[in-house]
Design a protein around this motif. Sequence first.
Motif, PDB file in Angstrom:
ATOM      1  N   PHE A 113       0.860  -1.183   0.000  1.00 30.82           N
ATOM      2  CA  PHE A 113       0.000   0.000   0.000  1.00 30.82           C
ATOM      3  C   PHE A 113       0.894   1.230   0.000  1.00 30.82           C
ATOM      4  CE2 PHE A 113      -3.185   2.933   1.758  1.00 30.82           C
ATOM      5  CZ  PHE A 113      -4.295   2.568   1.008  1.00 30.82           C
ATOM      6  N   LYS A 114       0.634   2.154  -0.924  1.00 28.69           N
ATOM      7  CA  LYS A 114       1.501   3.324  -1.091  1.00 28.69           C
ATOM      8  C   LYS A 114       0.679   4.605  -0.943  1.00 28.69           C
ATOM      9  CE  LYS A 114       4.313   0.585  -4.207  1.00 28.69           C
ATOM     10  NZ  LYS A 114       4.800   0.388  -5.565  1.00 28.69           N
ATOM     11  N   VAL A 115       1.239   5.530  -0.181  1.00 32.19           N
ATOM     12  CA  VAL A 115       0.587   6.796   0.126  1.00 32.19           C
ATOM     13  C   VAL A 115       1.578   7.919  -0.117  1.00 32.19           C
ATOM     14  CG1 VAL A 115      -0.450   8.174   1.967  1.00 32.19           C
ATOM     15  CG2 VAL A 115      -0.844   5.719   1.904  1.00 32.19           C
ATOM     16  N   GLY A 116       1.077   9.063  -0.593  1.00 34.05           N
ATOM     17  CA  GLY A 116       1.949  10.217  -0.787  1.00 34.05           C
ATOM     18  C   GLY A 116       1.165  11.505  -0.857  1.00 34.05           C
ATOM     19  N   PHE A 117       1.848  12.548  -1.220  1.00 31.32           N
ATOM     20  CA  PHE A 117       1.239  13.867  -1.324  1.00 31.32           C
ATOM     21  C   PHE A 117       0.540  14.023  -2.666  1.00 31.32           C
ATOM     22  CE2 PHE A 117       4.377  14.532   1.950  1.00 31.32           C
ATOM     23  CZ  PHE A 117       3.769  15.430   2.813  1.00 31.32           C
ATOM     24  N   SER A 118      -0.590  14.714  -2.644  1.00 28.89           N
ATOM     25  CA  SER A 118      -1.303  14.973  -3.890  1.00 28.89           C
ATOM     26  C   SER A 118      -0.512  15.974  -4.730  1.00 28.89           C
ATOM     27  CB  SER A 118      -2.706  15.503  -3.616  1.00 28.89           C
ATOM     28  OG  SER A 118      -2.650  16.722  -2.916  1.00 28.89           O
ATOM     29  N   GLY A 119      -0.677  15.881  -6.029  1.00 31.40           N
ATOM     30  CA  GLY A 119      -0.032  16.807  -6.937  1.00 31.40           C
ATOM     31  C   GLY A 119       1.316  16.346  -7.444  1.00 31.40           C
ATOM     32  N   VAL A 120       1.805  15.188  -7.005  1.00 34.58           N
ATOM     33  CA  VAL A 120       3.093  14.687  -7.481  1.00 34.58           C
ATOM     34  C   VAL A 120       2.880  13.813  -8.709  1.00 34.58           C
ATOM     35  CG1 VAL A 120       5.128  13.301  -6.923  1.00 34.58           C
ATOM     36  CG2 VAL A 120       4.166  14.813  -5.201  1.00 34.58           C
TER      37      VAL A 120
END
Length: 124
Positions: A82-89
């Motif tokens: 499961f991968k999570v990050g910042f929006s807009g990348v």
Amino acid sequence: LQSKIESVLDLKNVKIFSFKENNKTNEVSNVIFTEKDVNWKGEFVNPDFKLFLEQPFDLLIGYFTERNLHLEMAVLQSNASFKVGFSGVNANLYEIEINEKIGNTVQFSNELKKYLKILKKLKN
């Protein structure tokens, strides 16, 4: 960063790798990878970082807000489930994107915790 994420999400054994722009003052470290750790074929050659990417982590957090070929490639090659990050990348990288400023670690972690609980990826 690590202690804040561990505290808010109530996690143990958090591992962090960082990307550092290549320059002559870089020191060898098992927690930093640079452009020199990628060969001309786009393959990671740093054994510690390759091992990190091969680990079947439950969660990978892409903690960067600007496009970066090396970091994006690392997220794509990671065996994390499961991968999570910042929006807009890059929306293609993550299952969840969080809209927060990079300096707001606690707010980012709280928002992530909320979504992980909804998705039953996090207990308590």
